[in-house]
Enzyme design. Structure first.
Site, short mmCIF file in Angstrom:
data_model
loop_
_atom_site.label_atom_id
_atom_site.label_comp_id
_atom_site.label_asym_id
_atom_site.label_seq_id
_atom_site.Cartn_x
_atom_site.Cartn_y
_atom_site.Cartn_z
N LYS A 171 0.86 -1.19 0.00
CA LYS A 171 0.00 0.00 0.00
C LYS A 171 0.89 1.24 0.00
O LYS A 171 1.59 1.51 0.97
CB LYS A 171 -0.90 0.02 1.25
CG LYS A 171 -1.92 1.13 1.20
CD LYS A 171 -2.16 1.80 2.54
CE LYS A 171 -1.43 3.06 2.75
NZ LYS A 171 -1.63 4.19 1.87
N PRO A 172 0.87 2.00 -1.11
CA PRO A 172 1.70 3.21 -1.15
C PRO A 172 0.99 4.37 -0.47
O PRO A 172 -0.22 4.31 -0.25
CB PRO A 172 1.82 3.47 -2.66
CG PRO A 172 0.53 2.97 -3.23
CD PRO A 172 0.07 1.82 -2.35
N SER A 225 5.45 7.19 10.37
CA SER A 225 5.58 7.90 11.65
C SER A 225 5.46 6.94 12.84
O SER A 225 4.82 5.89 12.75
CB SER A 225 4.49 8.96 11.73
OG SER A 225 3.23 8.34 11.68
N GLU A 246 9.80 0.69 10.76
CA GLU A 246 10.84 1.71 10.54
C GLU A 246 10.15 3.05 10.78
O GLU A 246 9.37 3.51 9.93
CB GLU A 246 11.35 1.64 9.09
CG GLU A 246 12.12 0.38 8.77
CD GLU A 246 13.51 0.36 9.38
OE1 GLU A 246 13.98 1.42 9.83
OE2 GLU A 246 14.11 -0.71 9.42
N CYS A 280 14.08 10.56 7.39
CA CYS A 280 14.03 10.08 8.78
C CYS A 280 15.40 10.09 9.46
O CYS A 280 15.48 10.15 10.67
CB CYS A 280 13.44 8.69 8.82
SG CYS A 280 14.31 7.56 7.73
N GLU A 379 10.65 15.60 16.05
CA GLU A 379 11.16 15.49 14.68
C GLU A 379 10.63 16.68 13.86
O GLU A 379 9.41 16.88 13.79
CB GLU A 379 10.65 14.17 14.08
CG GLU A 379 11.22 13.83 12.74
CD GLU A 379 10.64 12.52 12.17
OE1 GLU A 379 9.45 12.22 12.37
OE2 GLU A 379 11.40 11.79 11.51
P1 NAP Z 1 2.67 8.28 8.09
O1 NAP Z 1 1.69 9.38 8.16
O2 NAP Z 1 2.86 7.43 9.27
O3 NAP Z 1 2.25 7.41 6.82
C1 NAP Z 1 3.02 6.29 6.42
C2 NAP Z 1 2.12 5.31 5.68
O4 NAP Z 1 1.13 4.82 6.60
C3 NAP Z 1 1.35 5.91 4.51
O5 NAP Z 1 1.27 4.95 3.49
C4 NAP Z 1 -0.02 6.17 5.11
O6 NAP Z 1 -1.05 6.14 4.15
C5 NAP Z 1 -0.16 4.96 6.02
N1 NAP Z 1 -1.15 5.10 7.08
C6 NAP Z 1 -1.59 6.22 7.68
N2 NAP Z 1 -2.52 5.91 8.60
C7 NAP Z 1 -2.67 4.56 8.58
C8 NAP Z 1 -3.48 3.63 9.31
N3 NAP Z 1 -4.32 4.03 10.25
N4 NAP Z 1 -3.37 2.32 9.01
C9 NAP Z 1 -2.52 1.91 8.06
N5 NAP Z 1 -1.73 2.73 7.33
C10 NAP Z 1 -1.79 4.04 7.61
O7 NAP Z 1 4.13 8.82 7.73
P2 NAP Z 1 4.57 9.77 6.55
O8 NAP Z 1 4.17 11.16 6.89
O9 NAP Z 1 4.15 9.19 5.24
O10 NAP Z 1 6.16 9.62 6.62
C11 NAP Z 1 6.95 10.40 7.42
C12 NAP Z 1 7.40 9.63 8.66
O11 NAP Z 1 8.04 8.42 8.25
C13 NAP Z 1 8.43 10.37 9.47
O12 NAP Z 1 8.15 10.24 10.83
C14 NAP Z 1 9.74 9.65 9.12
O13 NAP Z 1 10.74 9.77 10.10
C15 NAP Z 1 9.27 8.25 8.92
N6 NAP Z 1 10.20 7.50 8.07
C16 NAP Z 1 10.94 6.52 8.67
C17 NAP Z 1 11.86 5.81 7.91
C18 NAP Z 1 12.70 4.72 8.54
O14 NAP Z 1 13.31 3.97 7.79
N7 NAP Z 1 12.73 4.59 9.85
C19 NAP Z 1 11.99 6.07 6.54
C20 NAP Z 1 11.21 7.08 5.97
C21 NAP Z 1 10.30 7.78 6.76
P3 NAP Z 1 -1.73 7.45 3.55
O15 NAP Z 1 -0.62 8.39 3.22
O16 NAP Z 1 -2.41 6.96 2.34
O17 NAP Z 1 -2.65 7.95 4.60
#
Ligand code: NAP
Length: 476
Positions: A171-172, A225, A246, A280, A379
């Site tokens: 799921k992207p 997140s 991650e 991240c 962050e």
């Molecule tokens: P996010 O809001 O947590 O979203 C990540 C993914 O989760 C998206 O595909 C999102 O889908 C999905 N999602 C959201 N709510 C969900 C739910 N209730 N159930 C299942 N899936 C759900 O994070 P983001 O804003 O895209 O990314 C930024 C964060 O990622 C930052 O905190 C960053 O540090 C972290 N990150 C970590 C790494 C690592 O390797 N540790 C790498 C890159 C990024 P939708 O967008 O379609 O809602």
């Protein structure tokens, strides 16, 4: 038909509502994908489940051959993938090309590493026994990925999963599904058998819930997140689902007074401002010893002022747009909070919000920052480098470790003994010692504490998709 749902090697939009994908630099709509939900996710899981017996039964060399084909296609289509990525995510084109190469490197490396999944034999303590350990693929994998690395966060999961013999449903994110669609088209062209790779764009919580509650899914791998990671962890407990997370980071950069200061400043800027600070493992806060504080600031400011903000397609752009309004407002809030409490903004410090719904923030350096300020505790995910003065190595370590996050950290020191002591004391899964860009396909990437569970990349990244089976054989 809009592509975004790929099940059993067929694209279908099922007449669903659409998600509009916008270029964050211009506000233009660059594509649409179907808004899939529970039903489509269930079908994708069924397809992956049906494909699992034959895919996992292929030998590792045959599975590698598919991954090699995918790698060749990614290399062939590098420019096109990079342009697509810049159009939906905004990062400068040169960074998008770098990401495509990084994403492809996982496919290449795991095509090879899948051939080295070894078990072992254990000396028995009884004459009439033989003891063996074998490794087997976990089964159907459900992957959820973030927008900041639209290609690499998929291949870092998909390549080891497929190499291990698992089948895959991804799921992207809603912001960047088009790169995912193109990657899956390349999987189709590489000829992966039906049901091995499946894609479902759409409603995150519905898709997530189905992946987490459907017993046919044996593993969930998530990058995003910490907040959403915690929600998934709670839901995964219902079936004790195998989980890799991650999550967010809050990386400290420690600059000791024996560091090569011009070099440390350049690396700090490279780490902090890559992807506009929306990475991240970006350095998020900097601790500099007092003897070199002024000199370091002078170099960091000079390097930061060389960076050009703009549309990622324009030549010379170093910092693209913020992904959305929330991200932009968070950066503004962190800067305001620091300045209101006495920190000084020595370059940047302003944002630009346009009527077309685009958001840019200047690369910013803030000095004389205090540990209690918001930016040192949350962050930021944006182009701001806050710098705090510290006295001793111990004080630097104390502040560096003060957060609940533990993903990446950095130390600059030319002295082996001092540098090594700091490296060993940092509570982080990754330490860049005199290195602002530590990521590589062959190395384990992941965090301690609330930055996640497990590792991606390297041997550990393949292990994450394998079960360990112990076989005790009785001899008559
Ligand atoms: P996010 O809001 O947590 O979203 C990540 C993914 O989760 C998206 O595909 C999102 O889908 C999905 N999602 C959201 N709510 C969900 C739910 N209730 N159930 C299942 N899936 C759900 O994070 P983001 O804003 O895209 O990314 C930024 C964060 O990622 C930052 O905190 C960053 O540090 C972290 N990150 C970590 C790494 C690592 O390797 N540790 C790498 C890159 C990024 P939708 O967008 O379609 O809602």
């Amino acid at each position: 038909m809009d592509k975004g749902i790929f099940i059993n090697n067929e694209w279908a939009d099922h007449g669903l509502e659409k998600i509009e994908v916008r270029n964050p630099a211009t506000g233009e709509i660059v594509g649409t994908v179907p808004k899939g939900g529970k039903k489509e996710t269930k079908s994708a899981i069924d397809a992956a489940h049906d494909a699992f017996p034959s895919w996992s039964a292929l030998n590792a060399y045959d599975r590698a051959a598919y991954l090699e084909k995918l790698y060749d296609l990614m290399v062939k289509h590098e420019d096109e993938l990079a342009e697509l990525m810049t159009s939906e995510m905004g990062k400068p084109l040169k960074e998008s090309k770098g990401e495509v190469q990084y994403a492809a490197s996982f496919v290449k490396w795991y095509a090879e590493e899948g051939k080295r999944v070894y078990g072992r034999t254990i000396p028995p303590s009884k004459d009439n026994k033989r003891m063996q350990v074998i490794k087997q693929p976990v089964g159907v994998v459900g992957a959820i990925t973030p927008w900041n690395f639209p290609a690499a966060m998929i291949t870092r999961k998909m390549a080891p999963a497929l190499a291990a013999g698992c089948t895959f449903v991804v799921k992207p994110p809603k912001e960047t599904p088009l790169t995912a669609v193109r990657l899956v088209e390349l999987c189709e062209e590489a000829g992966f058998p039906k049901g091995v790779v499946n894609l479902v764009s759409g409603k995150s919580s519905e898709i997530g819930d189905e992946l987490l509650t459907n017993p046919k899914v044996r593993k969930i791998t998530f990058t995003g997140s910490t907040e959403i990671g915690k929600t998934l962890m709670e839901k995964a407990s219902g079936q004790v689902k195998n989980l890799s997370l991650e999550l967010g980071g809050h990386a400290p950069i420690v600059v000791l007074d024996d560091a090569d200061i011009p070099y440390a400043a350049k690396q700090t800027v490279a780490s902090k401002f890559r992807n506009g600070g929306q990475t991240c493992i970006c350095g998020n806060r900097v601790y500099v010893q007092e003897k070199v504080y002024d000199e370091f600031i002078k170099h960091v400011v000079a390097e930061t002022e060389k960076l050009k903000v703009g549309n990622g397609f324009e030549d010379g752009t170093d910092i693209g747009p913020m992904i959305n309004k929330d991200a932009y407002e968070k950066v503004g809030k962190h800067v305001e909070n620091a300045v209101n409490q006495g920190a000084k903004c020595v370059t940047g410090g302003k944002g630009h919000e346009a009527e077309n719904g685009t958001y840019f923030y200047e690369p910013t350096v803030i000095i004389d920052v205090q540990p209690s300020m918001l930016i040192m505790n949350e962050e930021t995910f944006g182009p701001v480098a806050p710098i705090q003065k510290v006295k001793t190595d111990e004080e630097a370590i104390k502040y560096a470790n003060m957060t609940p996050f533990g993903l990446a950290s950095y130390v600059f020191s030319e002295n082996y003994s001092r540098g090594m002591k700091v490296v060993e004391a940092l509570d982080y899964g990754i330490v860049g010692w005199n290195d602002g860009l530590p990521s590589a396909a062959q190395a384990p990437f992941g965090g301690m504490k609330q930055s996640g569970l497990g590792r991606e990349g390297g041997l550990e990244g393949l292990e994450a998709y394998l079960e360990t089976k112990y076989i005790s054989i009785g001899m008559k």
